[in-house]
Design a protein around this motif. Structure first.
Motif, PDB file in Angstrom:
ATOM      1  N   ASN A  49       4.046  41.266  28.279  1.00 31.23           N
ATOM      2  CA  ASN A  49       3.065  41.232  27.265  1.00 31.23           C
ATOM      3  C   ASN A  49       3.805  40.690  26.003  1.00 31.23           C
ATOM      4  O   ASN A  49       3.120  40.150  24.849  1.00 31.23           O
ATOM      5  CB  ASN A  49       2.634  42.749  26.901  1.00 31.23           C
ATOM      6  N   SER A  55       6.816  41.176  36.129  1.00 31.01           N
ATOM      7  CA  SER A  55       6.059  42.495  36.566  1.00 31.01           C
ATOM      8  C   SER A  55       6.134  43.582  35.551  1.00 31.01           C
ATOM      9  O   SER A  55       5.377  44.509  35.348  1.00 31.01           O
ATOM     10  CB  SER A  55       6.759  42.892  37.821  1.00 31.01           C
ATOM     11  N   ASN A  56       7.326  43.450  34.674  1.00 29.79           N
ATOM     12  CA  ASN A  56       7.397  44.421  33.801  1.00 29.79           C
ATOM     13  C   ASN A  56       6.393  44.221  32.754  1.00 29.79           C
ATOM     14  O   ASN A  56       6.550  43.307  32.020  1.00 29.79           O
ATOM     15  CB  ASN A  56       8.984  44.385  32.989  1.00 29.79           C
ATOM     16  N   GLY A  57       5.638  45.231  32.371  1.00 33.42           N
ATOM     17  CA  GLY A  57       4.304  45.013  31.473  1.00 33.42           C
ATOM     18  C   GLY A  57       4.938  44.862  29.977  1.00 33.42           C
ATOM     19  O   GLY A  57       4.315  43.778  29.453  1.00 33.42           O
ATOM     20  N   ASP A  58       5.911  45.201  29.509  1.00 35.56           N
ATOM     21  CA  ASP A  58       6.460  45.126  28.275  1.00 35.56           C
ATOM     22  C   ASP A  58       6.944  43.893  27.936  1.00 35.56           C
ATOM     23  O   ASP A  58       6.729  43.122  27.092  1.00 35.56           O
ATOM     24  CB  ASP A  58       7.633  46.161  27.944  1.00 35.56           C
ATOM     25  N   ASP A  59       7.845  43.262  28.990  1.00 38.30           N
ATOM     26  CA  ASP A  59       8.482  42.004  28.949  1.00 38.30           C
ATOM     27  C   ASP A  59       7.133  40.885  28.845  1.00 38.30           C
ATOM     28  O   ASP A  59       7.121  39.804  28.279  1.00 38.30           O
ATOM     29  CB  ASP A  59       9.238  41.702  30.141  1.00 38.30           C
ATOM     30  N   SER A  63      -0.509  38.908  38.396  1.00 36.15           N
ATOM     31  CA  SER A  63       0.490  39.859  38.925  1.00 36.15           C
ATOM     32  C   SER A  63       1.270  39.089  39.807  1.00 36.15           C
ATOM     33  O   SER A  63       1.184  38.576  40.820  1.00 36.15           O
ATOM     34  CB  SER A  63      -0.069  40.856  39.701  1.00 36.15           C
ATOM     35  N   ARG A  94      10.340  37.539  39.143  1.00 34.63           N
ATOM     36  CA  ARG A  94       8.991  38.650  39.553  1.00 34.63           C
ATOM     37  C   ARG A  94       9.402  40.056  38.896  1.00 34.63           C
ATOM     38  O   ARG A  94       8.461  40.374  38.146  1.00 34.63           O
ATOM     39  CB  ARG A  94       9.195  39.021  41.018  1.00 34.63           C
ATOM     40  N   LYS A  95      10.701  40.242  38.551  1.00 36.54           N
ATOM     41  CA  LYS A  95      10.787  41.667  37.808  1.00 36.54           C
ATOM     42  C   LYS A  95      10.618  41.268  36.316  1.00 36.54           C
ATOM     43  O   LYS A  95      10.134  42.343  35.727  1.00 36.54           O
ATOM     44  CB  LYS A  95      12.470  41.806  37.986  1.00 36.54           C
ATOM     45  N   PHE A  96      10.816  40.264  35.642  1.00 38.82           N
ATOM     46  CA  PHE A  96      10.484  40.068  34.284  1.00 38.82           C
ATOM     47  C   PHE A  96       9.125  40.194  34.181  1.00 38.82           C
ATOM     48  O   PHE A  96       8.474  40.630  33.341  1.00 38.82           O
ATOM     49  CB  PHE A  96      11.153  38.638  33.933  1.00 38.82           C
ATOM     50  N   GLN A 104       3.630  40.125  41.793  1.00 37.07           N
ATOM     51  CA  GLN A 104       3.751  40.725  42.931  1.00 37.07           C
ATOM     52  C   GLN A 104       3.185  40.263  44.167  1.00 37.07           C
ATOM     53  O   GLN A 104       3.464  40.306  45.313  1.00 37.07           O
ATOM     54  CB  GLN A 104       3.438  42.193  42.670  1.00 37.07           C
TER      55      GLN A 104
END
Length: 179
Positions: A66, A60-64, A133, A56-58, A135
């Motif tokens: 994208n 959810s991070n928009g940069d990762d 998403s 979820r963390k990976f 989340q």
């Protein structure tokens, strides 16, 4: 004068495209470079044993997410624009020396197509997570996507790679077509 130079450049392009060995070799080299650069550049995607929170963390991070999508897309472009011409040219080259009358060359080509399909299907779960998403997804769904991704890359991809490389290797060994 302009017509003559346009004709000369078209003639040069036609001669280049007619040399399937050269086109296939260049396409194969470009494919490998794009593939390796893309895999390295995708980032540290979650591994099979990571928990749902790490997945979820990976994603959810928009940069990762994208970056993952961008280089996954580039891998797709590399497969379509460069791997397909490579396996097509390889099939033509192998068919000339195939002691089986072209059967092994065709099997290698089909294995290359299976490799393309296996790569696409194996990357769908992570691609969907990068777009969606995570989340909103429960832990079991994230873990299922992780295992689906791992299974695809751990079984479908290697089997299709064998289906591509084994027939090509047999023809090369039997006929010395590339030596």
């Amino acid at each position: 004068m302009a017509v003559q130079s346009a004709s000369a450049s078209t003639n040069g392009l036609s001669r280049f495209l007619a040399n399937t060995r050269r086109v296939g070799g260049i396409a194969g080299i470009i494919y490998v470079i794009l593939f390796v650069v893309s895999i390295i550049s995708q980032g540290d995607a979650p591994m099979l044993n990571d928990d749902a929170a790490a997945i979820r963390k990976f994603f959810s991070n928009g940069d990762d997410a994208n970056r993952y999508l961008l280089f996954d897309w580039l891998i797709g472009v590399a497969f379509v624009l460069f791997f397909l011409p490579f396996i097509s040219a390889l099939r033509s080259l192998l068919a000339a020396g195939d002691p089986g009358g072209g059967m092994w060359a065709r099997l290698s080509f089909i294995g290359g197509l299976l490799l393309l399909a296996a790569g696409l299907s194996s990357s769908l779960a992570w691609g969907a997570l990068a777009i969606a998403s995570p989340q909103d997804l429960d832990d079991s769904t994230l873990l299922f996507a992780s295992r689906m991704n791992a299974y695809g890359f751990g079984s479908a991809l290697p089997l299709s790679m064998v289906a591509f490389l084994l027939p090509a290797s047999l023809v090369i060994l039997a006929s010395h077509v590339l030596w």
